[in-house]
Scaffold this active site. Structure first.
Site, mmCIF file in Angstrom:
data_model
loop_
_atom_site.group_PDB
_atom_site.id
_atom_site.type_symbol
_atom_site.label_atom_id
_atom_site.label_comp_id
_atom_site.label_asym_id
_atom_site.label_seq_id
_atom_site.Cartn_x
_atom_site.Cartn_y
_atom_site.Cartn_z
ATOM 1 N N ASP A 28 17.580 62.282 -1.805
ATOM 2 C CA ASP A 28 17.526 61.351 -0.998
ATOM 3 C C ASP A 28 16.726 61.288 -0.032
ATOM 4 O O ASP A 28 16.396 62.234 0.430
ATOM 5 C CB ASP A 28 18.961 61.215 -0.684
ATOM 6 C CG ASP A 28 19.547 59.958 -0.007
ATOM 7 O OD1 ASP A 28 18.825 59.515 1.187
ATOM 8 O OD2 ASP A 28 20.568 59.521 -0.400
ATOM 9 N N ILE A 29 16.074 60.057 0.281
ATOM 10 C CA ILE A 29 15.067 59.780 1.097
ATOM 11 C C ILE A 29 15.406 59.789 2.497
ATOM 12 O O ILE A 29 14.486 60.288 3.490
ATOM 13 C CB ILE A 29 14.070 58.488 0.778
ATOM 14 C CG1 ILE A 29 12.814 58.283 1.226
ATOM 15 C CG2 ILE A 29 15.105 57.187 1.176
ATOM 16 C CD1 ILE A 29 11.837 59.425 0.477
ATOM 17 N N GLU A 87 24.961 50.706 -0.898
ATOM 18 C CA GLU A 87 23.783 50.203 -0.584
ATOM 19 C C GLU A 87 22.934 50.013 -1.695
ATOM 20 O O GLU A 87 22.050 48.805 -1.868
ATOM 21 C CB GLU A 87 22.947 51.253 0.438
ATOM 22 C CG GLU A 87 21.519 50.992 0.680
ATOM 23 C CD GLU A 87 20.961 52.241 1.541
ATOM 24 O OE1 GLU A 87 21.635 52.981 2.120
ATOM 25 O OE2 GLU A 87 19.716 52.173 1.164
ATOM 26 N N HIS A 92 25.181 56.028 -8.694
ATOM 27 C CA HIS A 92 24.690 57.301 -8.367
ATOM 28 C C HIS A 92 25.756 58.231 -7.750
ATOM 29 O O HIS A 92 26.462 57.876 -7.120
ATOM 30 C CB HIS A 92 23.403 57.333 -7.319
ATOM 31 C CG HIS A 92 23.681 56.352 -6.162
ATOM 32 N ND1 HIS A 92 23.597 55.062 -6.285
ATOM 33 C CD2 HIS A 92 23.879 56.691 -4.908
ATOM 34 C CE1 HIS A 92 23.837 54.455 -5.104
ATOM 35 N NE2 HIS A 92 24.048 55.658 -4.234
ATOM 36 N N HIS A 94 25.853 61.422 -5.127
ATOM 37 C CA HIS A 94 25.390 62.286 -4.015
ATOM 38 C C HIS A 94 25.646 63.665 -4.025
ATOM 39 O O HIS A 94 27.069 63.770 -4.145
ATOM 40 C CB HIS A 94 25.880 61.816 -2.515
ATOM 41 C CG HIS A 94 25.474 60.587 -2.255
ATOM 42 N ND1 HIS A 94 24.366 60.132 -1.336
ATOM 43 C CD2 HIS A 94 25.907 59.212 -2.552
ATOM 44 C CE1 HIS A 94 24.392 58.672 -1.087
ATOM 45 N NE2 HIS A 94 25.037 57.996 -1.976
HETATM 46 P P1 5GP Z 1 24.579 54.229 -1.407
HETATM 47 O O1 5GP Z 1 24.351 53.118 -2.366
HETATM 48 O O2 5GP Z 1 25.340 55.460 -2.062
HETATM 49 O O3 5GP Z 1 25.483 53.694 -0.226
HETATM 50 O O4 5GP Z 1 23.672 54.705 -0.691
HETATM 51 C C1 5GP Z 1 22.060 54.875 -1.325
HETATM 52 C C2 5GP Z 1 21.546 56.145 -0.904
HETATM 53 O O5 5GP Z 1 20.391 56.096 -1.436
HETATM 54 C C3 5GP Z 1 21.266 56.230 0.547
HETATM 55 O O6 5GP Z 1 21.592 57.537 0.866
HETATM 56 C C4 5GP Z 1 19.617 56.202 0.783
HETATM 57 O O7 5GP Z 1 19.041 56.848 1.669
HETATM 58 C C5 5GP Z 1 19.236 56.231 -0.517
HETATM 59 N N1 5GP Z 1 17.962 55.697 -1.150
HETATM 60 C C6 5GP Z 1 17.542 54.181 -0.671
HETATM 61 N N2 5GP Z 1 16.594 53.948 -1.288
HETATM 62 C C7 5GP Z 1 16.076 54.943 -1.738
HETATM 63 C C8 5GP Z 1 14.764 55.417 -2.114
HETATM 64 O O8 5GP Z 1 13.845 54.172 -2.288
HETATM 65 N N3 5GP Z 1 14.471 56.500 -2.445
HETATM 66 C C9 5GP Z 1 15.155 57.431 -2.405
HETATM 67 N N4 5GP Z 1 14.976 58.681 -2.536
HETATM 68 N N5 5GP Z 1 16.617 57.333 -1.852
HETATM 69 C C10 5GP Z 1 16.898 55.931 -1.527
#
Ligand code: 5GP
Length: 130
Positions: A28-29, A87, A92, A94
């Site tokens: 995760d970035i 987001e 995915h 985590h």
């Molecule tokens: P969620 O959709 O589970 O609420 O959050 C998305 C997750 O993806 C976040 O923890 C965010 O930091 C990660 N994320 C979003 N864009 C990118 C990206 O371009 N690259 C990576 N490696 N992680 C990402």
């Protein structure tokens, strides 16, 4: 195409941990702990629990192998797991290395994680993946 599909295709960079023909794991970035990893299917499905049973089962098996690699590679007590998906509309899981209960807190991101340390952590986990 989702941002994760672009990462899977190599159009965007990532700290890749592992992949097979159907799944892909990368850091995760914006990690909440060092080694915070995302496991994604290569197909575009928004909601994890819309994935069909067989594929979800196989995704969980792949995720288990990634979690084992994280636990071998990094000092942690256990590897926690969470599903948010609020987001990025590409399913995915985590995986978060845990030392304490409070480590699974998505509001506590590591500030400006250095690329050098991200690369180190990535290589350690990738090396332990079996
Ligand atoms: P969620 O959709 O589970 O609420 O959050 C998305 C997750 O993806 C976040 O923890 C965010 O930091 C990660 N994320 C979003 N864009 C990118 C990206 O371009 N690259 C990576 N490696 N992680 C990402």
């Amino acid at each position: 195409m989702t941002i994760f599909s672009r990462i899977i295709k190599g159009e965007l960079p990532s700290y890749k941990i592992a992949e097979d023909d159907r799944f892909f794991a990368f850091l995760d970035i914006n990690p909440i702990t060092w080694g915070h990893t995302l496991v994604v299917p290569k197909i575009e499905e928004d909601y994890l629990f819309d994935i069909d049973d067989d594929m979800l089962g196989d995704m969980f098996k792949f995720t288990k192998r990634v979690a084992a690699a994280i636990k071998t590679a990094l000092p942690c007590r256990k590897v926690g797991m969470a599903v948010l998906g609020l987001e990025v509309p590409h399913a995915h899981i985590h995986l978060v290395p845990l030392k304490n209960e409070g480590d699974l807190d998505f509001k506590k991101k590591i500030e400006n994680p250095s690329p050098k340390k991200m690369k180190e952590v990535c290589e350690l986990i990738a090396k332990s993946f079996k």
